[in-house]
Design a protein around this motif. Structure first.
Motif, PDB file in Angstrom:
ATOM      1  N   SER A  12       2.755   7.223  -5.418  1.00 43.10           N
ATOM      2  CA  SER A  12       2.116   6.836  -6.693  1.00 43.10           C
ATOM      3  C   SER A  12       2.695   7.643  -7.865  1.00 43.10           C
ATOM      4  N   GLY A  13       3.143   8.868  -7.566  1.00 45.06           N
ATOM      5  CA  GLY A  13       3.704   9.719  -8.616  1.00 45.06           C
ATOM      6  C   GLY A  13       2.936  11.015  -8.827  1.00 45.06           C
ATOM      7  N   LEU A 128      -8.403  13.325 -11.237  1.00 47.87           N
ATOM      8  CA  LEU A 128      -7.409  12.428 -11.835  1.00 47.87           C
ATOM      9  C   LEU A 128      -6.725  11.650 -10.716  1.00 47.87           C
ATOM     10  N   VAL A 129      -6.664  10.331 -10.885  1.00 47.15           N
ATOM     11  CA  VAL A 129      -5.994   9.503  -9.883  1.00 47.15           C
ATOM     12  C   VAL A 129      -4.735   8.890 -10.497  1.00 47.15           C
ATOM     13  N   VAL A 130      -3.622   9.055  -9.798  1.00 42.29           N
ATOM     14  CA  VAL A 130      -2.379   8.411 -10.208  1.00 42.29           C
ATOM     15  C   VAL A 130      -2.295   7.111  -9.412  1.00 42.29           C
ATOM     16  N   ASP A 131      -2.087   6.010 -10.130  1.00 39.95           N
ATOM     17  CA  ASP A 131      -2.147   4.717  -9.451  1.00 39.95           C
ATOM     18  C   ASP A 131      -0.967   3.835  -9.863  1.00 39.95           C
ATOM     19  N   CYS A 132      -0.608   2.936  -8.976  1.00 41.54           N
ATOM     20  CA  CYS A 132       0.443   1.949  -9.282  1.00 41.54           C
ATOM     21  C   CYS A 132       0.286   0.792  -8.301  1.00 41.54           C
ATOM     22  N   GLU A 133       1.065  -0.252  -8.504  1.00 37.00           N
ATOM     23  CA  GLU A 133       1.018  -1.400  -7.589  1.00 37.00           C
ATOM     24  C   GLU A 133       1.489  -0.971  -6.192  1.00 37.00           C
ATOM     25  N   HIS A 134       0.910  -1.638  -5.182  1.00 36.82           N
ATOM     26  CA  HIS A 134       1.299  -1.436  -3.788  1.00 36.82           C
ATOM     27  C   HIS A 134       2.824  -1.587  -3.619  1.00 36.82           C
ATOM     28  N   GLU A 135       3.372  -2.622  -4.226  1.00 33.93           N
ATOM     29  CA  GLU A 135       4.813  -2.869  -4.097  1.00 33.93           C
ATOM     30  C   GLU A 135       5.640  -1.737  -4.730  1.00 33.93           C
ATOM     31  N   THR A 136       5.102  -1.155  -5.797  1.00 29.70           N
ATOM     32  CA  THR A 136       5.813  -0.051  -6.453  1.00 29.70           C
ATOM     33  C   THR A 136       5.825   1.167  -5.536  1.00 29.70           C
ATOM     34  N   GLN A 137       4.692   1.435  -4.887  1.00 28.19           N
ATOM     35  CA  GLN A 137       4.633   2.556  -3.915  1.00 28.19           C
ATOM     36  C   GLN A 137       5.732   2.362  -2.868  1.00 28.19           C
ATOM     37  N   ILE A 138       5.807   1.147  -2.340  1.00 25.18           N
ATOM     38  CA  ILE A 138       6.769   0.881  -1.264  1.00 25.18           C
ATOM     39  C   ILE A 138       8.195   1.087  -1.766  1.00 25.18           C
ATOM     40  N   GLU A 153       4.694   1.215   4.857  1.00 22.20           N
ATOM     41  CA  GLU A 153       3.468   0.421   5.083  1.00 22.20           C
ATOM     42  C   GLU A 153       2.542   1.131   6.061  1.00 22.20           C
ATOM     43  N   SER A 154       3.133   1.767   7.097  1.00 22.16           N
ATOM     44  CA  SER A 154       2.296   2.402   8.115  1.00 22.16           C
ATOM     45  C   SER A 154       1.563   3.614   7.541  1.00 22.16           C
ATOM     46  N   VAL A 155       2.177   4.305   6.579  1.00 28.33           N
ATOM     47  CA  VAL A 155       1.486   5.445   5.943  1.00 28.33           C
ATOM     48  C   VAL A 155       0.381   4.913   5.030  1.00 28.33           C
ATOM     49  N   ILE A 156       0.712   3.913   4.212  1.00 32.09           N
ATOM     50  CA  ILE A 156      -0.295   3.365   3.281  1.00 32.09           C
ATOM     51  C   ILE A 156      -1.509   2.858   4.061  1.00 32.09           C
ATOM     52  N   ALA A 157      -1.255   2.244   5.208  1.00 35.01           N
ATOM     53  CA  ALA A 157      -2.349   1.695   6.019  1.00 35.01           C
ATOM     54  C   ALA A 157      -3.301   2.781   6.517  1.00 35.01           C
ATOM     55  N   GLN A 158      -2.804   4.009   6.608  1.00 36.85           N
ATOM     56  CA  GLN A 158      -3.640   5.124   7.110  1.00 36.85           C
ATOM     57  C   GLN A 158      -4.300   5.899   5.970  1.00 36.85           C
TER      58      GLN A 158
END
Ligand SMILES: CC(C)(COP(=O)(O)OP(=O)(O)OC[C@H]1O[C@@H](n2cnc3c(N)ncnc32)[C@H](O)[C@@H]1O)[C@@H](O)C(=O)NCCC(=O)NCCS
Ligand SMILES: Nc1ncnc2c1ncn2[C@@H]1O[C@H](COP(=O)(O)OP(=O)(O)OP(=O)(O)O)[C@@H](O)[C@H]1O
Length: 196
Positions: A12-13, A128-138, A153-158
């Motif tokens: 996310s950054g 504070l939460v840093v956020d972005c699109e799922h596709e951007t994370q990938i 994907e396997s890390v995000i899923a956990q």
């Protein structure tokens, strides 16, 4: 002392925002960094890792074999829980020690798994939460780490769903579709708004 939590999903950054905060003079305590220190050769977690996971998870140089461990724990929730039970208490202990020695009025805790554990939120004044699109994370993690998509994907899923992370936020930094100078401006605006 004001305690600020900084969190976000993988890629996310968070570390980028933490660096910006540091250049503005903030004291940042980085949970990932401490977790890596205790799994280096001679690190405090190595004897337990050897004992619970076996010699194959420790490289010839005496450090935890991160590639092997990553593949193992992100495909096996029980193993992930076991690894966390070894590392997290040590991370908390070290954070507490660093906090005692910090003279700062405001300390930022960079903690990827802040909302995954119930112990963090009550200890923090601001999140504070840093956020972005799922596709951007990938895309970011594939580019930064050279991992295949499936591994990210396997890390995000956990990790916790974004909605849960956002629900605990006092401030959200939307780090998507912006370049680094724009992110810097966003971070500065947020620190002013929250009086940090
Ligand atoms: C699984 C391990 C070996 C993977 O190592 P790797 O070098 O690929 O990643 P690194 O440690 O740099 O972490 C990068 C990111 O992965 C994600 N991540 C790491 N550990 C976890 C976890 N237990 N659960 C969910 N996501 C995680 C976070 O977004 C983190 O910022 C390592 O992350 C680890 O030892 N994890 C257990 C300790 C932990 O929970 N650390 C997180 C903060 S205390
Ligand atoms: N606004 C941005 N513009 C361009 N690149 C960015 C931006 N934000 C982050 N990045 C890049 O994306 C990658 C991931 O960012 P960063 O390492 O800060 O994420 P993180 O949330 O700390 O990840 P992790 O959970 O893996 O520790 C890095 O290579 C970083 O340089």
């Amino acid at each position: 002392m004001r305690r600020v939590g900084l969190t976000g999903g993988i890629g996310s950054g968070k570390s980028t925002v933490a660096k910006i905060l540091q250049t503005c003079g903030a004291t940042v305590l980085d949970a990932d960094h401490i977790a890596r220190m205790c799994t280096q050769a001679g690190g405090a977690a190595i004897p337990d890792i050897r004992h619970h996971f076996g010699e194959t998870f420790v490289s010839a140089d005496g450090a935890m074999d991160r590639d092997r461990m990553r593949t193992h724990v992100f495909a096996n929730p029980q193993a992930k829980q076991l690894l966390e039970s070894i590392i997290h208490p040590r991370v908390h202990e070290e954070l507490e020690r660093l906090l005692q020695t910090s003279p700062a009025d405001c300390v930022v805790f960079d903690v990827p798994l802040l909302v995954e554990s119930d112990r963090w939120r009550p200890q923090l004044d601001t999140v504070l939460v840093v956020d972005c699109e799922h596709e951007t994370q990938i895309a970011r993690v594939m580019a930064r780490n050279g991992w295949p998509r499936q591994q990210v994907e396997s890390v995000i899923a956990q990790q916790s769903p974004r909605a849960k992370r956002l629900a605990s936020a006092d401030g959200v930094l939307w780090n998507d579709g912006i370049d680094l100078p724009a992110l810097q401006a966003l971070v500065l605006g947020m620190t002013r708004r929250l009086g940090l």
